[in-house]
Design a protein around this motif. Structure first.
Motif, short mmCIF file in Angstrom:
data_model
loop_
_atom_site.label_atom_id
_atom_site.label_comp_id
_atom_site.label_asym_id
_atom_site.label_seq_id
_atom_site.Cartn_x
_atom_site.Cartn_y
_atom_site.Cartn_z
N ALA A 38 24.99 53.64 32.59
CA ALA A 38 25.13 53.80 31.04
C ALA A 38 24.89 52.64 30.71
N GLY A 39 24.50 52.58 29.22
CA GLY A 39 24.27 51.63 28.63
C GLY A 39 23.24 50.75 28.36
N PRO A 40 23.06 49.76 27.66
CA PRO A 40 21.70 49.00 27.70
C PRO A 40 21.83 47.80 28.64
N THR A 41 20.78 47.32 28.95
CA THR A 41 20.83 45.92 29.69
C THR A 41 20.24 44.73 28.59
N GLN A 42 20.74 43.72 28.81
CA GLN A 42 20.61 42.51 28.16
C GLN A 42 19.65 41.49 28.86
N GLY A 86 25.85 53.80 25.25
CA GLY A 86 26.51 54.14 26.28
C GLY A 86 27.32 55.36 26.19
N LYS A 87 27.18 55.98 24.99
CA LYS A 87 28.00 57.08 24.87
C LYS A 87 27.72 58.34 25.83
N MET A 88 26.56 58.39 25.86
CA MET A 88 26.08 59.61 26.83
C MET A 88 26.23 59.31 28.24
N GLY A 89 26.24 58.28 28.92
CA GLY A 89 26.60 57.91 30.06
C GLY A 89 28.10 58.10 30.42
N GLY A 121 26.07 48.92 31.46
CA GLY A 121 25.65 47.73 31.04
C GLY A 121 26.69 47.51 29.69
N PRO A 122 26.55 46.38 28.96
CA PRO A 122 27.51 45.98 28.03
C PRO A 122 27.49 47.13 26.99
N THR A 123 28.78 47.61 26.61
CA THR A 123 29.12 48.31 25.70
C THR A 123 30.56 48.01 25.12
N ALA A 124 30.87 48.68 24.14
CA ALA A 124 32.14 48.57 23.39
C ALA A 124 33.03 49.70 23.83
N LEU A 125 32.75 50.65 24.78
CA LEU A 125 33.55 51.82 25.20
C LEU A 125 34.51 51.41 26.16
N GLY A 136 20.19 60.33 17.95
CA GLY A 136 19.74 58.85 18.20
C GLY A 136 20.71 58.19 19.00
N PHE A 137 20.37 56.95 19.41
CA PHE A 137 21.39 55.85 19.82
C PHE A 137 22.62 55.68 18.94
N GLY A 138 23.82 55.69 19.65
CA GLY A 138 24.87 55.48 18.84
C GLY A 138 25.78 56.61 18.36
N SER A 139 24.94 57.98 18.29
CA SER A 139 25.57 58.97 17.76
C SER A 139 26.53 59.56 18.59
N ASP A 140 27.58 60.32 18.20
CA ASP A 140 28.51 60.95 18.92
C ASP A 140 27.91 62.53 19.22
N THR A 141 27.00 62.98 18.82
CA THR A 141 26.25 64.14 19.26
C THR A 141 24.94 63.89 19.96
N ASN A 142 24.37 64.99 20.64
CA ASN A 142 22.86 65.02 21.16
C ASN A 142 22.50 66.39 21.30
#
Length: 415
Positions: free
Chosen positions: A208-212, A227-230, A249-253, A370-376
């Protein structure tokens, strides 16, 4: 449409799960809802009213006879203002009072006066929840149109194991968002037994999430993945009984409880951790947005802004998904494809080239996906030629639909 500007009245009763209502209030407020909180006196023994006042930015109502505005009657005004009335937690006492038309405090009085949809998130000891009187009250309320957000099963605060644990705040929030997006009430169905049976006990690795990818000690190259979907997949997998390893990866979750989380930063970090655990798992769901390229070199010191232009040379990162496809030894491999155009073409190509069993594709430029949304909204392709379209839903519901597709295929072998 949506939750912004909607008035949600949150009723909080006297149970240990009252602390979870703080998260419900805070997150719905942050998403744009106008939160109004009603507490029973028993609820104030678990959480101070000041907490909800701070989270909702509004007075918290407790006493029917405490009128702050002489121009109106508070419980009637709240009842009329509500676009949705959610009681979380809902104790057996509150359920009994509402089922039998009793109004002996601010919360029960307002519930009887409102014409807004009423949702209850029960929370109590498992034996209490299964008691015929409680079940009769719940059935009576359901017949009147009250919606239940079903409690979960597990270890309860009293030490018993059973059904009665209040739904997690994320479930309640997702249900509220879905209601204001599509008008669907929770009517929360339990996860299908066929889905739970297939995933029960499976060892699943989720990324989940991005890499840096660092440029120098203070800068990096990354992407917009939240990272919300993962995390949604990890959470739903936990609920259906899977053993989850989350490589994030780094997330705020916040990491869902009961999940082993391995934090990583770079694509190389993720590659190493995924390959390390790959031989011991049954399924890999690779939902992370891993960088395709990384800077060829990393500066040891901060790069100074001296020149008007700067050229950075990049090199490809290791293709984690392709490597997993090459090393596959009985595991089910599920990839994700975030595209902006020609989704069908790119998804099917990736499915074949990387030796995947499934690929979940979406157009990240679509509204709500899109990225960051709570829906998909996604399309699930499989290596047998199958294709399933999932409409715009909260990400946890999308996660469940993905798990259902896999369970339906492997739980019911086809010719």
């Amino acid at each position: 449409m949506g939750i912004t500007g909607k008035t949600i009245v949150l009723g909080v009763t006297g149970g240990i799960a009252a602390y979870k209502a703080c998260t419900v209030c805070s997150q719905l407020q942050q998403k744009g809802a106008r939160m109004r909180v009603l507490m029973t006196k028993s609820a104030t023994r678990f959480v101070q009213p000041l907490t909800f006042q701070t989270l909702s930015h509004h007075h918290v109502y407790i006493d029917t006879f405490e009128e702050h505005d002489p121009s109106g009657v508070a419980h009637i005004d709240l009842a009329d203002e509500a676009d949705l009335f959610v009681v979380a937690p809902a104790t057996a006492n509150l359920i009994g009072k509402l089922a039998n038309g009793l109004a002996d405090d601010m919360l029960s009085t307002t519930l009887l006066a409102t014409r807004a949809p009423v949702w209850l998130a029960p929370a109590m000891n498992g034996h209490m929840y299964q008691h015929p009187a409680v079940q009769a009250n719940l059935n009576k309320l359901k017949e009147r149109g009250v919606q239940l957000i079903e409690p979960g099963s597990g270890l309860l605060a009293c030490g018993y194991v059973g059904q009665g644990r209040m739904a997690e705040p994320e479930e309640i929030i997702a249900a509220v968002e879905q209601y204001f997006i599509s008008g669907e009430t929770p009517g929360k169905k339990p996860y299908e037994e066929t889905v739970k049976r297939w995933w029960q006990g499976k060892r699943v690795l989720v990324t989940a999430g991005p890499t840096q990818e660092p440029l120098d000690p203070v800068r990096y190259v990354s992407n917009h993945s939240s990272g919300k979907m993962g995390y949604a997949l990890a959470n739903v997998l936990r609920r259906v009984g899977a053993h989850v390893i989350l490589v994030s990866g780094p997330t705020a979750l916040e990491v869902p409880p009961g999940i082993t989380c391995i934090p990583v930063v770079t694509a190389q970090d993720m590659y190493e951790q995924v390959l390390r655990h790959y031989p011991s798992v049954d399924v890999v769901i690779k939902a992370a947005a891993v960088a395709d390229y990384q800077p060829l070199t990393r500066a040891d010191q901060k790069i100074k802004k001296d020149a008007d232009e700067m050229t950075i040379t990049f090199k490809k990162t290791k293709d984690i998904l392709k490597t997993l496809g090459e090393k596959k030894d009985g595991q089910i491999l599920i990839g994700f494809a975030a595209e902006t155009h020609d989704v069908d073409v790119y998804a099917r190509s990736k499915l074949e080239k990387k030796n995947l069993d499934y690929i979940v594709a979406n157009n990240v430029s679509s509204e709500g996906a899109g990225f960051g949304s709570d829906t998909n909204t996604v399309t699930i392709y499989d290596r047998w030629g199958g294709k399933v379209d999932v409409p715009l839903l909260p990400k946890e519901e999308v996660a469940y639909q993905i798990l259902k597709v896999v369970a339906d295929r492997h739980g019911s072998p086809r010719e």
